[in-house]
Design a protein around this motif. Structure first.
Motif, PDB file in Angstrom:
ATOM      1  N   GLU A  39       0.832  -1.218   0.000  1.00  0.00           N
ATOM      2  CA  GLU A  39       0.000   0.000   0.000  1.00  0.00           C
ATOM      3  C   GLU A  39       0.860   1.260   0.000  1.00  0.00           C
ATOM      4  O   GLU A  39       0.370   2.359  -0.193  1.00  0.00           O
ATOM      5  CB  GLU A  39      -0.975  -0.009   1.188  1.00  0.00           C
ATOM      6  N   GLY A  40       2.162   1.140   0.251  1.00  0.00           N
ATOM      7  CA  GLY A  40       3.075   2.269   0.224  1.00  0.00           C
ATOM      8  C   GLY A  40       4.366   1.881   0.923  1.00  0.00           C
ATOM      9  O   GLY A  40       4.430   0.790   1.489  1.00  0.00           O
ATOM     10  N   PRO A  41       5.391   2.695   0.913  1.00  0.00           N
ATOM     11  CA  PRO A  41       5.543   3.869   0.044  1.00  0.00           C
ATOM     12  C   PRO A  41       5.807   3.423  -1.390  1.00  0.00           C
ATOM     13  O   PRO A  41       6.112   2.262  -1.623  1.00  0.00           O
ATOM     14  CB  PRO A  41       6.768   4.583   0.620  1.00  0.00           C
ATOM     15  N   GLY A  42       5.705   4.369  -2.317  1.00  0.00           N
ATOM     16  CA  GLY A  42       5.934   4.055  -3.721  1.00  0.00           C
ATOM     17  C   GLY A  42       5.291   5.113  -4.588  1.00  0.00           C
ATOM     18  O   GLY A  42       4.818   6.135  -4.094  1.00  0.00           O
ATOM     19  N   LEU A  43       5.243   4.850  -5.879  1.00  0.00           N
ATOM     20  CA  LEU A  43       4.602   5.789  -6.821  1.00  0.00           C
ATOM     21  C   LEU A  43       3.096   5.558  -6.742  1.00  0.00           C
ATOM     22  O   LEU A  43       2.638   4.421  -6.903  1.00  0.00           O
ATOM     23  CB  LEU A  43       5.089   5.511  -8.243  1.00  0.00           C
ATOM     24  N   VAL A  44       2.345   6.605  -6.490  1.00  0.00           N
ATOM     25  CA  VAL A  44       0.927   6.401  -6.178  1.00  0.00           C
ATOM     26  C   VAL A  44       0.166   5.720  -7.314  1.00  0.00           C
ATOM     27  O   VAL A  44      -0.639   4.811  -7.074  1.00  0.00           O
ATOM     28  CB  VAL A  44       0.262   7.714  -5.691  1.00  0.00           C
ATOM     29  N   GLY A  45       0.444   6.116  -8.555  1.00  0.00           N
ATOM     30  CA  GLY A  45      -0.255   5.515  -9.698  1.00  0.00           C
ATOM     31  C   GLY A  45       0.106   4.041  -9.846  1.00  0.00           C
ATOM     32  O   GLY A  45      -0.735   3.221 -10.238  1.00  0.00           O
ATOM     33  N   ALA A  46       1.342   3.709  -9.540  1.00  0.00           N
ATOM     34  CA  ALA A  46       1.801   2.319  -9.644  1.00  0.00           C
ATOM     35  C   ALA A  46       1.182   1.473  -8.520  1.00  0.00           C
ATOM     36  O   ALA A  46       0.695   0.366  -8.757  1.00  0.00           O
ATOM     37  CB  ALA A  46       3.327   2.283  -9.567  1.00  0.00           C
ATOM     38  N   LEU A  47       1.176   2.020  -7.307  1.00  0.00           N
ATOM     39  CA  LEU A  47       0.587   1.311  -6.156  1.00  0.00           C
ATOM     40  C   LEU A  47      -0.873   0.960  -6.437  1.00  0.00           C
ATOM     41  O   LEU A  47      -1.344  -0.133  -6.132  1.00  0.00           O
ATOM     42  CB  LEU A  47       0.644   2.190  -4.901  1.00  0.00           C
ATOM     43  N   LEU A  48      -1.561   1.932  -7.017  1.00  0.00           N
ATOM     44  CA  LEU A  48      -3.000   1.805  -7.250  1.00  0.00           C
ATOM     45  C   LEU A  48      -3.349   0.593  -8.109  1.00  0.00           C
ATOM     46  O   LEU A  48      -4.360  -0.071  -7.880  1.00  0.00           O
ATOM     47  CB  LEU A  48      -3.493   3.082  -7.941  1.00  0.00           C
ATOM     48  N   VAL A  49      -2.491   0.275  -9.068  1.00  0.00           N
ATOM     49  CA  VAL A  49      -2.769  -0.860  -9.965  1.00  0.00           C
ATOM     50  C   VAL A  49      -2.804  -2.161  -9.155  1.00  0.00           C
ATOM     51  O   VAL A  49      -3.733  -2.969  -9.286  1.00  0.00           O
ATOM     52  CB  VAL A  49      -1.704  -0.947 -11.088  1.00  0.00           C
ATOM     53  N   GLY A  50      -1.811  -2.337  -8.283  1.00  0.00           N
ATOM     54  CA  GLY A  50      -1.784  -3.543  -7.450  1.00  0.00           C
ATOM     55  C   GLY A  50      -2.947  -3.565  -6.472  1.00  0.00           C
ATOM     56  O   GLY A  50      -3.574  -4.611  -6.243  1.00  0.00           O
TER      57      GLY A  50
END
Ligand code: KG4
Ligand code: ZN
Length: 354
Positions: A96-107
């Motif tokens: 759920e994080g941290p990371g690139l928000v758009g990339a996280l959202l896909v998973g």
């Protein structure tokens, strides 16, 4: 909101619980199936490095699009390779994080859909907890344990006083160590990601251009790599302006030695001071040969056991997310279907409720 907590029916024994884990925080699309928090039944990783290489770094928009293209196939492959059916799964874990928000959202969207369709719990998982618990896939962690997290986005010393309880003793004040490696490599016109290239140049060179060490305040466990990076860039520019040939190996070695000396010295001091029974090295930069060798030597001299996962579990992968999610599965601490991607998710706050 908790999702169907009753579907985890272990009666206190969790060794047969199977987690499907998903990781899409940056430029790797990965899915894994983990039994009992320790046994990898499958760990499929699809890297986007070749796509981002031509831009010299990760392009967030492209990363998200590529995750969308491959996520379903990667999940299907992970389930197939594990030899399990979807109905055998106990829970779905996702970074759920941290990371690139758009990339996280896909998973996250994929994980929510599966959890809802199968009526099983969803476990939002911290990416760095994953890097740390990658060690549990290799050997049991004993507590208190100290983790040195070195990746493209993070440089942290994390104390685990007990299972799943994270306390950050120190962190970088500017660049992450992997980020510094990648920027130095870029200045030397080496391909992305640059870490392995600098590592190779450094280990092949007999000479060293000595560069400064950023110790910060005497008692600080924080790190800083931007000054060192600037020193490297200044050396490159001076050589170019004077038309002199640069000994790239000696510069790479100077950079790597400075990084390693500070990381190893602070990690050892923190381990001794906190009474850690183990030092855990993790994150993509844990693949660095010079760092592994220096830590191995210092830990052996200090009598502190050192754990380093194999390279495939050091770089981003979903197996590590399954290992960390297991901490929450055992305690019935699940996420709601309103789970969001959080680029700044706090590791300490993600700690398990004891
Ligand atoms: O953990 P990771 O796969 O992704 C993040 O969560 O950031 O780490 C990637 C980073 C990159 O910066 C890469 O250059 C660095 O790990 N890296 C290395 C080595 N292999 C990968 N850095 C130094 N030496 C290496 N051998
Ligand atoms: Zn990572």
């Amino acid at each position: 909101m908790n999702v169907n907590q009753s579907s985890v029916t272990s009666g206190g024994n969790f060794s047969d619980e199977i987690i499907l884990a998903i990781e899409t925080s940056c430029d790797e699309t990965s899915a894994a199936v983990i039994r009992g928090g320790k046994h990898i039944l499958s760990n499929v990783v699809s890297s986007q490095i070749e796509i981002h290489e031509r831009f010299g770094g990760v392009v967030p928009e492209i990363a998200s699009r590529k995750h969308v293209e491959s996520i379903t196939l990667i999940i299907e492959q992970a389930v197939k390779e594990a030899g399990v059916g979807l109905r055998d799964l106990s829970a779905i874990a996702v970074t759920e994080g941290p990371g690139l928000v758009g990339a996280l959202l896909v998973g996250i969207v994929a994980a929510k859909s599966l959890a809802m369709a199968l009526g099983i719990p969803l476990i939002g998982t911290h990416h760095i907890a994953g890097h740390i618990y990658a060690n549990e896939l290799v050997q049991d962690i004993v507590y208190p344990s100290l983790a040195l997290v070195v990746s493209g986005g993070h440089t942290e010393l994390v104390l685990l006083e007990r299972e799943g309880a994270f306390r950050i003793l120190g962190r970088t004040r500017d660049d992450a160590v992997g980020e510094a490696y990648d920027k130095v490599a870029r200045a030397l016109k080496l391909p992305y990601p640059g870490g392995p290239h600098i590592d190779r140049l450094a280990s092949e060179s007999q000479e060293e251009i000595v560069l400064p060490r950023a110790w910060l305040e005497a008692d600080s466990y924080d790190f800083s790599f931007s000054g060192l990076k600037s020193a490297v860039l200044a050396a490159i520019n001076q050589h170019r302006m004077k038309g002199l040939e640069l000994n790239e190996g000696a510069l790479a070695r100077g950079f790597q030695q400075s990084v390693i000396e500070v990381l190893v010295s602070k990690a050892l001091r923190a381990a001794k001071q906190s009474g850690a029974r183990q030092l855990l090295l993790c994150g993509g930069v844990a693949a660095n040969r010079g760092l592994r060798a220096a830590l191995t030597e210092s830990c052996s001299a200090a009598g502190i056991p050192l754990l380093i996962p194999p390279n495939s579990l050091c770089t981003d992968n979903a197996a590590m997310i399954g290992a960390a999610a297991f901490l929450k599965l055992k305690r019935g601490q699940f996420s709601g279907l309103d789970l969001k991607g959080d680029p700044g998710l706090s590791l300490e706050k993600w700690s398990v409720n004891s």
